[in-house]
Design a protein around this motif. Structure first.
Motif, mmCIF file in Angstrom:
data_model
loop_
_atom_site.group_PDB
_atom_site.id
_atom_site.type_symbol
_atom_site.label_atom_id
_atom_site.label_comp_id
_atom_site.label_asym_id
_atom_site.label_seq_id
_atom_site.Cartn_x
_atom_site.Cartn_y
_atom_site.Cartn_z
ATOM 1 N N TYR A 202 -0.244 -17.435 6.382
ATOM 2 C CA TYR A 202 -1.113 -16.261 6.379
ATOM 3 C C TYR A 202 -2.552 -16.648 6.050
ATOM 4 C CZ TYR A 202 -2.815 -11.560 5.603
ATOM 5 O OH TYR A 202 -3.533 -10.398 5.681
ATOM 6 N N ASP A 203 -3.497 -16.033 6.749
ATOM 7 C CA ASP A 203 -4.920 -16.343 6.604
ATOM 8 C C ASP A 203 -5.560 -15.354 5.621
ATOM 9 O OD1 ASP A 203 -7.623 -16.840 6.843
ATOM 10 O OD2 ASP A 203 -7.601 -17.002 9.032
ATOM 11 N N PHE A 204 -5.686 -15.771 4.374
ATOM 12 C CA PHE A 204 -6.253 -14.883 3.358
ATOM 13 C C PHE A 204 -7.759 -14.698 3.531
ATOM 14 C CE2 PHE A 204 -2.215 -15.819 1.360
ATOM 15 C CZ PHE A 204 -1.887 -14.606 0.781
ATOM 16 N N ASP A 205 -8.433 -15.690 4.100
ATOM 17 C CA ASP A 205 -9.862 -15.510 4.379
ATOM 18 C C ASP A 205 -10.067 -14.391 5.392
ATOM 19 O OD1 ASP A 205 -10.725 -17.452 2.623
ATOM 20 O OD2 ASP A 205 -10.677 -19.055 4.126
ATOM 21 N N ASP A 206 -9.175 -14.324 6.369
ATOM 22 C CA ASP A 206 -9.258 -13.238 7.350
ATOM 23 C C ASP A 206 -9.028 -11.890 6.676
ATOM 24 O OD1 ASP A 206 -9.244 -12.194 10.205
ATOM 25 O OD2 ASP A 206 -7.239 -11.573 9.553
ATOM 26 N N LEU A 207 -8.088 -11.830 5.732
ATOM 27 C CA LEU A 207 -7.842 -10.578 5.009
ATOM 28 C C LEU A 207 -9.086 -10.158 4.234
ATOM 29 C CD1 LEU A 207 -6.107 -8.275 3.933
ATOM 30 C CD2 LEU A 207 -5.222 -9.846 2.183
ATOM 31 N N ARG A 208 -9.706 -11.098 3.543
ATOM 32 C CA ARG A 208 -10.913 -10.760 2.780
ATOM 33 C C ARG A 208 -12.015 -10.234 3.703
ATOM 34 N NH1 ARG A 208 -9.350 -15.859 0.508
ATOM 35 N NH2 ARG A 208 -8.424 -15.585 -1.571
ATOM 36 N N SER A 209 -12.165 -10.873 4.848
ATOM 37 C CA SER A 209 -13.175 -10.431 5.806
ATOM 38 C C SER A 209 -12.871 -9.022 6.308
ATOM 39 C CB SER A 209 -13.230 -11.412 6.984
ATOM 40 O OG SER A 209 -14.147 -10.980 7.966
ATOM 41 N N ARG A 210 -11.612 -8.759 6.588
ATOM 42 C CA ARG A 210 -11.215 -7.429 7.053
ATOM 43 C C ARG A 210 -11.479 -6.369 5.979
ATOM 44 N NH1 ARG A 210 -7.275 -6.965 11.380
ATOM 45 N NH2 ARG A 210 -6.910 -8.969 12.412
ATOM 46 N N LEU A 211 -11.164 -6.702 4.731
ATOM 47 C CA LEU A 211 -11.381 -5.733 3.654
ATOM 48 C C LEU A 211 -12.860 -5.392 3.512
ATOM 49 C CD1 LEU A 211 -8.903 -7.018 0.899
ATOM 50 C CD2 LEU A 211 -8.589 -5.125 2.507
ATOM 51 N N GLU A 212 -13.712 -6.386 3.631
ATOM 52 C CA GLU A 212 -15.154 -6.110 3.570
ATOM 53 C C GLU A 212 -15.589 -5.232 4.737
ATOM 54 O OE1 GLU A 212 -18.011 -9.056 1.921
ATOM 55 O OE2 GLU A 212 -16.419 -10.504 2.391
ATOM 56 N N ASP A 213 -15.049 -5.516 5.934
ATOM 57 C CA ASP A 213 -15.400 -4.708 7.106
ATOM 58 C C ASP A 213 -14.939 -3.260 6.942
ATOM 59 O OD1 ASP A 213 -16.523 -6.913 8.299
ATOM 60 O OD2 ASP A 213 -14.783 -7.360 9.578
ATOM 61 N N ILE A 214 -13.779 -3.072 6.318
ATOM 62 C CA ILE A 214 -13.265 -1.718 6.102
ATOM 63 C C ILE A 214 -14.144 -0.954 5.122
ATOM 64 C CG2 ILE A 214 -11.328 -0.402 5.120
ATOM 65 C CD1 ILE A 214 -9.495 -2.682 6.162
ATOM 66 N N GLY A 215 -14.700 -1.676 4.149
ATOM 67 C CA GLY A 215 -15.540 -1.033 3.151
ATOM 68 C C GLY A 215 -15.063 -1.222 1.724
ATOM 69 N N PHE A 216 -14.063 -2.080 1.519
ATOM 70 C CA PHE A 216 -13.624 -2.383 0.158
ATOM 71 C C PHE A 216 -14.739 -3.120 -0.582
ATOM 72 C CE2 PHE A 216 -9.538 -1.332 1.787
ATOM 73 C CZ PHE A 216 -8.685 -1.129 0.705
ATOM 74 N N GLU A 217 -14.847 -2.853 -1.864
ATOM 75 C CA GLU A 217 -15.833 -3.528 -2.702
ATOM 76 C C GLU A 217 -15.272 -4.865 -3.165
ATOM 77 O OE1 GLU A 217 -17.964 -2.901 -7.066
ATOM 78 O OE2 GLU A 217 -17.294 -1.144 -5.911
ATOM 79 N N LYS A 218 -15.969 -5.944 -2.835
ATOM 80 C CA LYS A 218 -15.507 -7.292 -3.160
ATOM 81 C C LYS A 218 -15.592 -7.533 -4.663
ATOM 82 C CE LYS A 218 -16.359 -12.151 -2.002
ATOM 83 N NZ LYS A 218 -17.204 -13.079 -1.193
ATOM 84 N N PRO A 219 -14.543 -8.093 -5.266
ATOM 85 C CA PRO A 219 -14.583 -8.359 -6.709
ATOM 86 C C PRO A 219 -15.452 -9.570 -7.032
ATOM 87 C CG PRO A 219 -12.525 -9.159 -5.786
ATOM 88 C CD PRO A 219 -13.237 -8.437 -4.670
ATOM 89 N N ASP A 220 -15.801 -9.703 -8.304
ATOM 90 C CA ASP A 220 -16.654 -10.808 -8.742
ATOM 91 C C ASP A 220 -15.897 -12.125 -8.844
ATOM 92 O OD1 ASP A 220 -18.821 -9.108 -8.946
ATOM 93 O OD2 ASP A 220 -18.397 -8.601 -11.039
ATOM 94 N N ARG A 221 -14.572 -12.050 -8.967
ATOM 95 C CA ARG A 221 -13.783 -13.276 -9.088
ATOM 96 C C ARG A 221 -12.632 -13.245 -8.086
ATOM 97 N NH1 ARG A 221 -11.985 -9.889 -13.209
ATOM 98 N NH2 ARG A 221 -9.696 -9.833 -13.453
ATOM 99 N N ALA A 222 -12.077 -14.424 -7.804
ATOM 100 C CA ALA A 222 -11.071 -14.551 -6.747
ATOM 101 C C ALA A 222 -9.835 -13.705 -7.011
ATOM 102 C CB ALA A 222 -10.681 -16.018 -6.579
ATOM 103 N N ASP A 223 -9.448 -13.580 -8.287
ATOM 104 C CA ASP A 223 -8.246 -12.815 -8.605
ATOM 105 C C ASP A 223 -8.572 -11.393 -9.043
ATOM 106 O OD1 ASP A 223 -9.415 -13.390 -11.018
ATOM 107 O OD2 ASP A 223 -7.556 -13.976 -12.035
ATOM 108 N N GLY A 224 -9.783 -10.950 -8.760
ATOM 109 C CA GLY A 224 -10.185 -9.597 -9.122
ATOM 110 C C GLY A 224 -9.624 -8.555 -8.173
ATOM 111 N N VAL A 225 -9.922 -7.310 -8.450
ATOM 112 C CA VAL A 225 -9.386 -6.190 -7.679
ATOM 113 C C VAL A 225 -10.401 -5.729 -6.634
ATOM 114 C CG1 VAL A 225 -8.554 -3.808 -7.791
ATOM 115 C CG2 VAL A 225 -7.934 -5.440 -9.594
ATOM 116 N N TRP A 226 -9.950 -5.648 -5.391
ATOM 117 C CA TRP A 226 -10.754 -5.094 -4.304
ATOM 118 C C TRP A 226 -10.654 -3.573 -4.379
ATOM 119 C CZ3 TRP A 226 -13.259 -7.867 -0.235
ATOM 120 C CH2 TRP A 226 -13.122 -9.259 -0.312
ATOM 121 N N LEU A 227 -11.790 -2.916 -4.544
ATOM 122 C CA LEU A 227 -11.811 -1.471 -4.729
ATOM 123 C C LEU A 227 -12.083 -0.763 -3.404
ATOM 124 C CD1 LEU A 227 -13.917 -1.326 -8.027
ATOM 125 C CD2 LEU A 227 -11.426 -1.250 -7.785
ATOM 126 N N GLY A 228 -11.135 0.064 -3.009
ATOM 127 C CA GLY A 228 -11.303 0.846 -1.793
ATOM 128 C C GLY A 228 -11.341 2.325 -2.109
#
Length: 357
Positions: free
Chosen positions: A139-165
């Motif tokens: 599974y491509d987690f970088d692709d997931l992160r990119s998709r979440l940003e495109d959707i409008g989720f707020e990127k966390p400050d750290r890798a294991d942080g919570v993406w806020l949608g």
């Protein structure tokens, strides 16, 4: 660790893989690797759930795809995904998922769905709920992160942080998405995605996980065996969710008469019902003592072979009762569904007479 469990999914041959502990010392660092067999996948996932969880809904999506012969993946069309979900429904293997209605949107927008997720656990309790998704090794987690940003989720400050949608954001998408994915947490090292409608619940998740606890829930999950789809409950939750309390007065009266005729039944400390490979279903119940398990093996097997007040008709119209075994403080019943019967989805919620407290 959970990510590596897929290596032991080959059902074409029966290989009993015990607990293998590999001790590797590299530059003074000691590493432990645990390998488990299929039967432990549900148990390993449940250990990640919050300790306050009272109901555990499990779907082994990789196993379901194999069971129904579905060749689907992240690159499949939404029509192919729909065909797979229909096949899973027809095999009574989708009643525990929290993703079914969300699947088309998840597939096209988030890049994961039942077409490629390895497994899913939906844990619910009085403090909150969490969806835990095991991703495939590639599974491509970088692709997931990119998709979440495109959707409008707020990127966390750290890798294991919570993406806020948030639920409001999810409602702007082209199709429905369960609120349990309004906030997401990514554990790339173990190949897991956590979701909840409460961001704070995810922030505290790791500190409040069940872990390797020994209780009635752990006992019934272990006894359930290699589950493709399963529901497990704490004793209190089982006695509430599966009780005859939701039946009409006539059915409650009839149930009381049947229980009196069958013999003594005791409160459970855990309950699970699991759909297994090849179509059988196993019920597991845990009790306070071995004596209670032996007593209830007799009384509850009588109840499981008779009328089904609250459900309608009889249990024998739904399944043939196979082995009933009391081992220690745990009781198991093997059920062979009759043709066209949906035993798993019919009996994972109440009222269920033979699961009464």
């Amino acid at each position: 660790m959970l990510r590596r469990l897929t290596a032991f999914r080959a059902r074409s041959r029966w290989v009993v893989v015990g607990l293998v502990v590999l001790l590797v010392a590299v530059a003074g660092v000691v590493t432990w690797r645990l390998t488990r067999d299929d039967a432990s996948r549900f148990a390993a996932a449940a250990a990640l759930a919050p300790a306050s969880s009272e109901r555990f809904s499990w779907t082994d999506w990789a196993g379901v795809r194999e069971e129904v012969g579905a060749d689907v993946s992240a690159s499949s069309s939404t029509d192919e995904l729909a065909d797979f979900l229909l096949a899973a429904f027809d095999h009574d293997l989708s009643s525990a998922t929290a993703l079914e209605e969300s699947a088309p949107t998840l597939h096209s927008t988030f890049g994961f769905s039942p077409a490629n997720v390895d497994w899913e656990l939906f844990a619910q309790g009085k403090d909150g709920a969490v969806v835990i998704l095991g991703m495939p090794d590639d599974y491509d987690f970088d692709d997931l992160r990119s998709r979440l940003e495109d959707i409008g989720f707020e990127k966390p400050d750290r890798a294991d942080g919570v993406w806020l949608g948030g639920v409001d954001l999810l409602e702007t998408l082209d199709g429905p998405v369960t609120p349990e994915l309004a906030a997401l947490q990514i554990d790339e090292e173990d190949g897991i995605v956590f979701g909840s409608d409460e961001p704070s619940f995810l922030e505290e998740r790791a500190d409040k996980a069940r872990g390797d606890v020994s209780d009635g829930v752990a006992a019934v999950i272990e006894a359930a065996g290699p589950a493709l789809s399963a529901s497990a409950y704490t004793g209190d939750q089982a006695c509430s969710a599966l009780s005859m309390g939701g039946a009409d007065p006539a059915d409650r009266t009839r149930a009381a008469e049947l229980i009196e005729a069958a013999g003594e039944v005791h409160p459970m400390t855990g309950f699970a019902i699991a759909a297994q490979p090849a179509g059988d279903v196993r019920v597991a119940m845990a009790f306070e003592s071995e004596d209670q398990a032996r007593t209830d093996a007799d009384s509850r097997s009588k109840l499981a072979a008779g009328p089904a007040p609250g459900q309608g008709g009889t249990f024998t119209e739904r399944f043939h009762l196979g082995k009933v075994v009391a081992a220690g403080d745990t009781l198991t019943m093997d059920l062979e569904p009759v043709d066209d019967a949906f035993v798993m989805s019919d009996l994972n919620h109440g009222p269920v007479l033979f699961a009464t407290c």
